[in-house]
Write a protein that holds these residues in place. Structure first.
Motif, PDB file in Angstrom:
ATOM      1  N   ILE A  14      50.602  27.621  42.395  1.00 25.39           N
ATOM      2  CA  ILE A  14      50.133  28.797  43.136  1.00 25.39           C
ATOM      3  C   ILE A  14      50.727  30.070  42.543  1.00 25.39           C
ATOM      4  O   ILE A  14      50.016  31.049  42.308  1.00 25.39           O
ATOM      5  N   ALA A  15      52.021  30.058  42.289  1.00 24.63           N
ATOM      6  CA  ALA A  15      52.677  31.241  41.722  1.00 24.63           C
ATOM      7  C   ALA A  15      52.119  31.588  40.349  1.00 24.63           C
ATOM      8  O   ALA A  15      51.846  32.763  40.059  1.00 24.63           O
ATOM      9  N   ASP A  16      51.923  30.588  39.515  1.00 27.31           N
ATOM     10  CA  ASP A  16      51.403  30.825  38.162  1.00 27.31           C
ATOM     11  C   ASP A  16      49.984  31.378  38.190  1.00 27.31           C
ATOM     12  O   ASP A  16      49.654  32.290  37.425  1.00 27.31           O
ATOM     13  N   ILE A  17      49.148  30.836  39.055  1.00 26.52           N
ATOM     14  CA  ILE A  17      47.768  31.320  39.144  1.00 26.52           C
ATOM     15  C   ILE A  17      47.751  32.758  39.639  1.00 26.52           C
ATOM     16  O   ILE A  17      47.049  33.611  39.087  1.00 26.52           O
ATOM     17  N   PHE A  18      48.524  33.036  40.677  1.00 26.86           N
ATOM     18  CA  PHE A  18      48.567  34.405  41.213  1.00 26.86           C
ATOM     19  C   PHE A  18      49.049  35.389  40.147  1.00 26.86           C
ATOM     20  O   PHE A  18      48.454  36.455  39.969  1.00 26.86           O
ATOM     21  N   GLU A  19      50.082  35.020  39.436  1.00 24.26           N
ATOM     22  CA  GLU A  19      50.613  35.901  38.384  1.00 24.26           C
ATOM     23  C   GLU A  19      49.580  36.103  37.282  1.00 24.26           C
ATOM     24  O   GLU A  19      49.375  37.217  36.803  1.00 24.26           O
ATOM     25  N   ALA A  20      48.914  35.056  36.880  1.00 27.30           N
ATOM     26  CA  ALA A  20      47.913  35.162  35.813  1.00 27.30           C
ATOM     27  C   ALA A  20      46.743  36.050  36.233  1.00 27.30           C
ATOM     28  O   ALA A  20      46.236  36.840  35.432  1.00 27.30           O
ATOM     29  N   LEU A  21      46.319  35.937  37.477  1.00 19.65           N
ATOM     30  CA  LEU A  21      45.189  36.747  37.946  1.00 19.65           C
ATOM     31  C   LEU A  21      45.558  38.225  38.097  1.00 19.65           C
ATOM     32  O   LEU A  21      44.744  39.104  37.821  1.00 19.65           O
ATOM     33  N   SER A  22      46.768  38.489  38.526  1.00 22.83           N
ATOM     34  CA  SER A  22      47.151  39.875  38.834  1.00 22.83           C
ATOM     35  C   SER A  22      47.876  40.596  37.707  1.00 22.83           C
ATOM     36  O   SER A  22      48.005  41.824  37.743  1.00 22.83           O
ATOM     37  N   ALA A  23      48.330  39.878  36.702  1.00 22.81           N
ATOM     38  CA  ALA A  23      49.106  40.490  35.618  1.00 22.81           C
ATOM     39  C   ALA A  23      48.289  41.560  34.904  1.00 22.81           C
ATOM     40  O   ALA A  23      47.148  41.336  34.520  1.00 22.81           O
ATOM     41  N   SER A  24      48.893  42.704  34.741  1.00 23.65           N
ATOM     42  CA  SER A  24      48.198  43.807  34.072  1.00 23.65           C
ATOM     43  C   SER A  24      48.774  44.075  32.689  1.00 23.65           C
ATOM     44  O   SER A  24      48.383  45.034  32.033  1.00 23.65           O
ATOM     45  N   ASP A  25      49.677  43.230  32.248  1.00 27.74           N
ATOM     46  CA  ASP A  25      50.293  43.427  30.933  1.00 27.74           C
ATOM     47  C   ASP A  25      49.625  42.600  29.843  1.00 27.74           C
ATOM     48  O   ASP A  25      50.152  42.473  28.753  1.00 27.74           O
ATOM     49  N   ARG A  26      48.455  42.054  30.144  1.00 31.15           N
ATOM     50  CA  ARG A  26      47.735  41.266  29.150  1.00 31.15           C
ATOM     51  C   ARG A  26      46.756  42.169  28.403  1.00 31.15           C
ATOM     52  O   ARG A  26      45.977  42.887  29.031  1.00 31.15           O
ATOM     53  N   PRO A  27      46.774  42.162  27.075  1.00 30.23           N
ATOM     54  CA  PRO A  27      45.880  43.053  26.323  1.00 30.23           C
ATOM     55  C   PRO A  27      44.408  42.659  26.419  1.00 30.23           C
ATOM     56  O   PRO A  27      43.531  43.462  26.166  1.00 30.23           O
ATOM     57  N   TYR A  28      44.135  41.443  26.829  1.00 29.73           N
ATOM     58  CA  TYR A  28      42.769  40.938  26.834  1.00 29.73           C
ATOM     59  C   TYR A  28      42.090  41.024  28.197  1.00 29.73           C
ATOM     60  O   TYR A  28      40.928  40.670  28.325  1.00 29.73           O
ATOM     61  N   LYS A  29      42.799  41.472  29.233  1.00 31.25           N
ATOM     62  CA  LYS A  29      42.166  41.589  30.541  1.00 31.25           C
ATOM     63  C   LYS A  29      42.925  42.552  31.438  1.00 31.25           C
ATOM     64  O   LYS A  29      44.115  42.789  31.263  1.00 31.25           O
ATOM     65  N   LYS A  30      42.198  43.091  32.390  1.00 33.62           N
ATOM     66  CA  LYS A  30      42.778  43.976  33.391  1.00 33.62           C
ATOM     67  C   LYS A  30      43.233  43.119  34.565  1.00 33.62           C
ATOM     68  O   LYS A  30      42.543  42.180  34.960  1.00 33.62           O
TER      69      LYS A  30
END
Length: 88
Positions: A14-30
């Protein structure tokens, strides 16, 4: 969600999915807003990809908001109707 995973492992999912969806430090997605990320996760719960009881605890405890206030951009932190998510 497979019962072969331990409770700590299901929490990490759950934590990993939430972080992946909300992370804004990825150059390939907002990074998604809180409401978008949690709606996606709610669908994952319905499809039994994540543990329903632990997802409810994640929502009711407010840990998602604590994380958001620490790590997300202010524009990502929108209003989330927790009761509507839990009822669906």
């Amino acid at each position: 969600m497979g019962s072969d995973l331990s409770v700590p492992a299901r929490i990490m999912v759950i934590a990993d999915i939430f972080e992946a969806l909300s992370a804004s430090d990825r150059p390939y997605k907002k990074g998604k807003t809180l409401s978008e990320a949690l709606r996606i996760m709610n669908r994952m719960k319905k499809d039994q990809h994540i543990d329903a009881e632990l997802f409810e605890l994640f929502l009711r405890s407010g840990v998602y908001l604590t994380y958001a206030r620490e790590y997300l951009y202010p524009e990502q932190i929108d209003v989330v109707d927790i009761e509507a998510l839990l009822a669906s």
